[in-house]
Design a protein around this motif. Sequence first.
Motif, mmCIF file in Angstrom:
data_model
loop_
_atom_site.group_PDB
_atom_site.id
_atom_site.type_symbol
_atom_site.label_atom_id
_atom_site.label_comp_id
_atom_site.label_asym_id
_atom_site.label_seq_id
_atom_site.Cartn_x
_atom_site.Cartn_y
_atom_site.Cartn_z
ATOM 1 N N MET A 279 -17.649 -7.097 68.242
ATOM 2 C CA MET A 279 -18.375 -5.828 68.604
ATOM 3 C C MET A 279 -18.566 -5.641 70.062
ATOM 4 S SD MET A 279 -21.748 -4.583 67.037
ATOM 5 C CE MET A 279 -22.890 -3.419 67.560
ATOM 6 N N PRO A 280 -18.105 -4.546 70.754
ATOM 7 C CA PRO A 280 -18.132 -4.570 72.130
ATOM 8 C C PRO A 280 -19.615 -4.326 72.453
ATOM 9 C CG PRO A 280 -17.378 -2.584 71.007
ATOM 10 C CD PRO A 280 -17.242 -3.450 69.855
ATOM 11 N N ILE A 281 -19.709 -4.457 73.607
ATOM 12 C CA ILE A 281 -20.902 -4.556 74.256
ATOM 13 C C ILE A 281 -21.359 -2.942 74.788
ATOM 14 C CG2 ILE A 281 -22.640 -5.235 76.332
ATOM 15 C CD1 ILE A 281 -20.999 -7.608 76.398
ATOM 16 N N LYS A 282 -22.551 -2.853 74.081
ATOM 17 C CA LYS A 282 -22.884 -1.395 74.554
ATOM 18 C C LYS A 282 -23.363 -1.146 75.950
ATOM 19 C CE LYS A 282 -24.757 2.892 73.896
ATOM 20 N NZ LYS A 282 -23.947 4.187 73.997
ATOM 21 N N ARG A 283 -22.883 -0.202 76.830
ATOM 22 C CA ARG A 283 -23.093 -0.030 78.269
ATOM 23 C C ARG A 283 -23.853 1.376 78.391
ATOM 24 N NH1 ARG A 283 -22.384 -4.927 80.894
ATOM 25 N NH2 ARG A 283 -20.405 -6.004 80.348
ATOM 26 N N TYR A 284 -24.972 1.313 78.853
ATOM 27 C CA TYR A 284 -25.472 2.717 79.349
ATOM 28 C C TYR A 284 -25.226 2.973 80.754
ATOM 29 C CZ TYR A 284 -28.428 1.517 75.284
ATOM 30 O OH TYR A 284 -28.832 0.906 74.014
ATOM 31 N N ASP A 285 -25.222 4.375 81.001
ATOM 32 C CA ASP A 285 -25.001 4.846 82.318
ATOM 33 C C ASP A 285 -26.278 4.631 83.044
ATOM 34 O OD1 ASP A 285 -26.439 6.726 81.242
ATOM 35 O OD2 ASP A 285 -25.011 8.330 82.272
ATOM 36 N N LYS A 286 -26.131 4.709 84.279
ATOM 37 C CA LYS A 286 -27.400 4.185 85.298
ATOM 38 C C LYS A 286 -28.355 5.036 85.127
ATOM 39 C CE LYS A 286 -24.231 2.064 88.988
ATOM 40 N NZ LYS A 286 -24.166 2.056 90.275
ATOM 41 N N LYS A 287 -28.522 6.175 84.763
ATOM 42 C CA LYS A 287 -29.626 7.127 84.772
ATOM 43 C C LYS A 287 -30.105 6.840 83.542
ATOM 44 C CE LYS A 287 -27.509 11.062 87.251
ATOM 45 N NZ LYS A 287 -27.404 12.326 87.390
ATOM 46 N N VAL A 288 -29.427 6.673 82.439
ATOM 47 C CA VAL A 288 -29.949 6.397 80.930
ATOM 48 C C VAL A 288 -30.719 5.117 80.979
ATOM 49 C CG1 VAL A 288 -29.663 6.017 78.560
ATOM 50 C CG2 VAL A 288 -28.351 7.888 79.954
ATOM 51 N N LYS A 289 -30.087 4.114 81.657
ATOM 52 C CA LYS A 289 -30.574 2.661 81.658
ATOM 53 C C LYS A 289 -32.236 2.809 82.446
ATOM 54 C CE LYS A 289 -29.330 -2.089 82.381
ATOM 55 N NZ LYS A 289 -28.311 -2.941 82.596
ATOM 56 N N ALA B 246 -36.471 7.618 75.163
ATOM 57 C CA ALA B 246 -35.509 7.828 76.252
ATOM 58 C C ALA B 246 -34.001 7.497 76.319
ATOM 59 C CB ALA B 246 -35.974 6.684 77.381
ATOM 60 N N GLY B 247 -33.471 7.300 74.876
ATOM 61 C CA GLY B 247 -31.944 7.149 74.667
ATOM 62 C C GLY B 247 -31.618 5.707 74.571
ATOM 63 N N TYR B 248 -32.282 4.744 74.205
ATOM 64 C CA TYR B 248 -32.088 3.645 73.759
ATOM 65 C C TYR B 248 -31.653 3.240 72.261
ATOM 66 C CZ TYR B 248 -32.157 -1.721 73.053
ATOM 67 O OH TYR B 248 -31.798 -2.967 72.825
ATOM 68 N N THR B 249 -30.474 2.610 71.875
ATOM 69 C CA THR B 249 -30.003 2.796 70.849
ATOM 70 C C THR B 249 -29.887 1.151 70.081
ATOM 71 O OG1 THR B 249 -27.658 2.547 71.540
ATOM 72 C CG2 THR B 249 -28.588 4.762 71.117
ATOM 73 N N GLY B 250 -30.404 0.215 70.846
ATOM 74 C CA GLY B 250 -30.286 -1.083 70.300
ATOM 75 C C GLY B 250 -31.311 -1.635 69.517
ATOM 76 N N SER B 251 -31.469 -2.902 69.548
ATOM 77 C CA SER B 251 -32.718 -3.618 68.680
ATOM 78 C C SER B 251 -33.825 -3.722 69.590
ATOM 79 C CB SER B 251 -32.343 -4.780 68.064
ATOM 80 O OG SER B 251 -31.910 -5.666 69.279
ATOM 81 N N ARG B 252 -35.016 -4.240 69.127
ATOM 82 C CA ARG B 252 -36.300 -4.499 69.932
ATOM 83 C C ARG B 252 -35.823 -5.845 70.683
ATOM 84 N NH1 ARG B 252 -41.939 -6.574 68.174
ATOM 85 N NH2 ARG B 252 -41.450 -8.186 69.297
ATOM 86 N N GLY B 253 -35.162 -6.683 70.114
ATOM 87 C CA GLY B 253 -35.069 -7.889 70.923
ATOM 88 C C GLY B 253 -34.045 -7.813 72.055
#
Length: 116
Positions: free
Chosen positions: A1-11, A38-45
């Motif tokens: 599974m590829p790593i999810k990258r956020y753009d700088k503003k979202v991160k 704020a736009g996060y789509t991953g897990s809590r960990g």
Amino acid sequence: MPIKRYDKKVKAAIIAATTAARSEGKSWNDAFKAAKDAGYTGSRGGLEQMIRNAALKSKKQAVKKPGRPAGKRRGRPPMQAPAGLDAVQQIVERTVRQQVNAAIDRAVAALEQSKV
């Protein structure tokens, strides 16, 4: 599974929302909900790792140390022969020298006898 990258503003928005929630004394679950908004789509960990890595990166950039000088062995004394080895080495060298000189003397004597 590829790593999810956020753009700088979202991160930056995710990190800001999470750190604001945590600095207000909220739990990681509450901070996770704020990050989701704020736009996060991953897990809590994953969010916890992102925040900790961001904190480590900022610390490393703030405390940038120069590299170690080449050729130095930090924390260790220079390598030396163990004590007592010098005496043994001298005895061995003297014995070898005597044996080699004796062999050369025998070879020279044999050559002189063969000339006669």
